[in-house]
Design an enzyme around this catalytic site. Structure first.
Site, PDB file in Angstrom:
ATOM      1  CD  GLU B  72      -2.987  -0.983   0.137  1.00 54.21           C
ATOM      2  OE1 GLU B  72      -3.079   0.093  -0.495  1.00 54.21           O
ATOM      3  OE2 GLU B  72      -3.693  -1.991  -0.102  1.00 54.21           O
ATOM      4  NE  ARG B  82     -18.132  -3.620   1.579  1.00 55.35           N
ATOM      5  CZ  ARG B  82     -18.553  -4.878   1.779  1.00 55.35           C
ATOM      6  NH1 ARG B  82     -19.834  -5.125   1.992  1.00 55.35           N
ATOM      7  NH2 ARG B  82     -17.706  -5.879   1.778  1.00 55.35           N
ATOM      8  CB  CYS B 135      -6.699  -2.763   6.412  1.00 52.10           C
ATOM      9  SG  CYS B 135      -6.861  -4.547   6.613  1.00 52.10           S
ATOM     10  CG  HIS B 159      -4.568  -4.990   1.902  1.00 56.33           C
ATOM     11  ND1 HIS B 159      -4.789  -3.639   1.794  1.00 56.33           N
ATOM     12  CD2 HIS B 159      -5.383  -5.421   2.905  1.00 56.33           C
ATOM     13  CE1 HIS B 159      -5.703  -3.275   2.671  1.00 56.33           C
ATOM     14  NE2 HIS B 159      -6.080  -4.329   3.359  1.00 56.33           N
TER      15      HIS B 159
END
Lengths: 206, 206, 206, 206
Positions: B72, B82, B135, B159
């Site tokens: 990342e 979510r 995360c 990830h």
């Protein structure tokens, strides 16, 4: 309230850019085409802002491969080009604005914009990354202009799918520019009328 | 040079988390499990940093649906869940750190880390978004700690795909934790030994 | 019970073919490599059947882009090559066997084979199409041989994902050949021991 | 020349079916809606064929998730339902027609149909599988009728994407029914006028 929409010229060998096709179909706004060139895209945007003195600015670009209209949330201070731009430049890991902050958030109400597009039947969602090519570059340039010179403007970026004719011989997702224009019309209406954003689920797990 | 790796506990109904499975297989590092909980994840990370005093910290998390190991690039100051976290909290459009900058860039050499993973045969790429769930929250918390208290630490986030056993009855991409661990081993080696990053193409058009 | 597995040589510019890598790791079977060439692949298969006199034959091929091991259900009497084969031939809309039936169903218990692979933790599913390239050609050739000359043989085809090393610099799904071999081992055990198939949901809406 | 198009009623909880929406917009054809029910779909088709006495029959169905219009090449003699049909039936691994051949090829010029759709700017491709649900069931029923009773009819099946309004809150590919109708118009024109097919690359590697 004056609204400025920008769309891009074609790039990467294409003869059309659906962002510009769609922007030209939105009623009641100023529509300006910008070059797909690092630096020059932001210069053209600044000229257009100076000329039209808008209160809402939405830059629009092509996101080939995406299936829906995506309202971008964050612009990052990074140029990292996978392919050359239309002037042949390919910056790698350079800042958009030297000394600028790592990122700016859009000041459009992104959740309300997505809800407005969906309400007129157009697939839409929030995106957490506008990439690192000229689209993100322009988006960052817009937000930097707003942050440093024009805090009266509400601004953001919207990515749109390929037009069908671009991918007739590929199984890539597409959306007719006329349908994209309906979403953009709903988005600029939401962006022009709302104070604050809606509290809606729209995050991404990764 | 002390290297700290963190992995997450399982979440979203799963019984394993491939990030923790893989982290436990990397030789020569301190491995710490963090809860999949907003706030508590960062607290556990801060405790582990205080205890182990590392020079490199790589937090690792699951990106279900991605096919390769992704390094990342940027952490954003945004919690937008979510689904609820493991403590049942579901923040929407809240900052990770009130008053913090919009984003931090990883201080790992992300291109070199990707190249190192590929060099040992593991599919890997740069990612421009770590999402807006726990995360990204942990990643931002790490980079904020580094920026404000521990500038001697080099930090970032990786990830990883689902483990095969999680998706045996779905056609989702997966990668065995042992293969992920080979990538992580190469990544921490690159992160520990390099000054500056490689100049490699790795951007995203959108 | 003698089991014959075939794997393909590399094609399309690759230096490995994961089908052959995986087949070589399955214990207790005859493993034969076949060329990625229309016609010659079936000839090599027929020679191997004559030599080893197997009761179960499973041909294995690469399905680049698929994320799981797929047990093929149906072979169609059609060669329609999107790229040339390894001998430079590119048939378009020709039958595999002139006058042959439009298709043959695999005589492996496909649902039981999928269940067996999943039971050892490997992602697997039924596929309704083996394409129209050399994989389907070989599959049809096998089933035609069984239907016309060797009804004592149980036969079918399994497609496997890219190996990780083939796609280290692409975000395509992959699976290590050793893991694929575990699935193949489970599949040939199920195929060797079962009469009839399991009654399991495994269809496709389209 | 009389052309019959069929579209399906909604299924799987939806309130529209884009196949029926699109079929209703094609000029100069007989349009008939069929139920999403095993058995009853074919019965309704047979009634419509008896009533309208067409020379070309194209059945159309929804392929949710596909991005383009797909002209199906082969119908298989297999009902294997992942979900129940609109009458609650869920056959698993049963033949469409007991004793029928394993498959029938479409007698439309599938390559020419794809080329015709692309020529009017609509993304299209050949598909090698119509699945194992009611779409394939109807397709097989049509081709069996043609093979056994009505060899004067040219027949086939076309799958179409979701309509945009079905997936406004999902990032799934979609296509407006009006655009699908342009493709269908081009397809029935090609199917009505051609003897034999075009020799075009359109196969699938797997």
């Amino acid at each position: 309230m004056t609204v400025l929409l920008t769309g891009f010229e074609p790039f990467d060998g294409d003869t059309v850019n659906p962002s510009w096709e769609a922007v030209g179909l939105v009623p009641g706004v100023r529509a300006v085409q910008v070059p797909c060139v690092f630096g020059a895209a932001v210069e053209r945007l600044r000229e257009a802002v100076a000329e039209h003195d808008p209160r809402v600015v939405v830059c629009v670009g092509q996101a080939g491969g995406r299936a829906d209209v995506t309202v971008e949330r964050v612009a990052v201070n990074l140029d990292d080009a996978r392919i050359p731009d239309n002037a042949g430049r390919q910056p790698i890991d350079e800042p958009v604005v030297r000394g600028g902050p790592a990122a700016y958030f859009a000041t459009l109400p992104v959740k309300a914009c997505v809800a407005a597009a969906r309400a007129v039947g157009v697939p839409a969602s929030v995106s957490q990354s506008a990439g690192t090519f000229v689209c993100n570059h322009l988006f960052y340039g817009l937000m930097h202009l707003i942050a440093t010179e024009r805090p009266d403007i509400r601004g953001g970026f919207v990515h749109v799918p390929f037009a069908p004719g671009q991918v007739a011989d590929r199984a890539a997702p597409s959306m007719p520019p006329a349908l994209v224009a309906e979403a953009l019309t709903a988005i600029v209406t939401a962006a022009s009328s709302m104070d604050g954003d809606l509290r809606l689920v729209g995050g991404s797990l990764h």
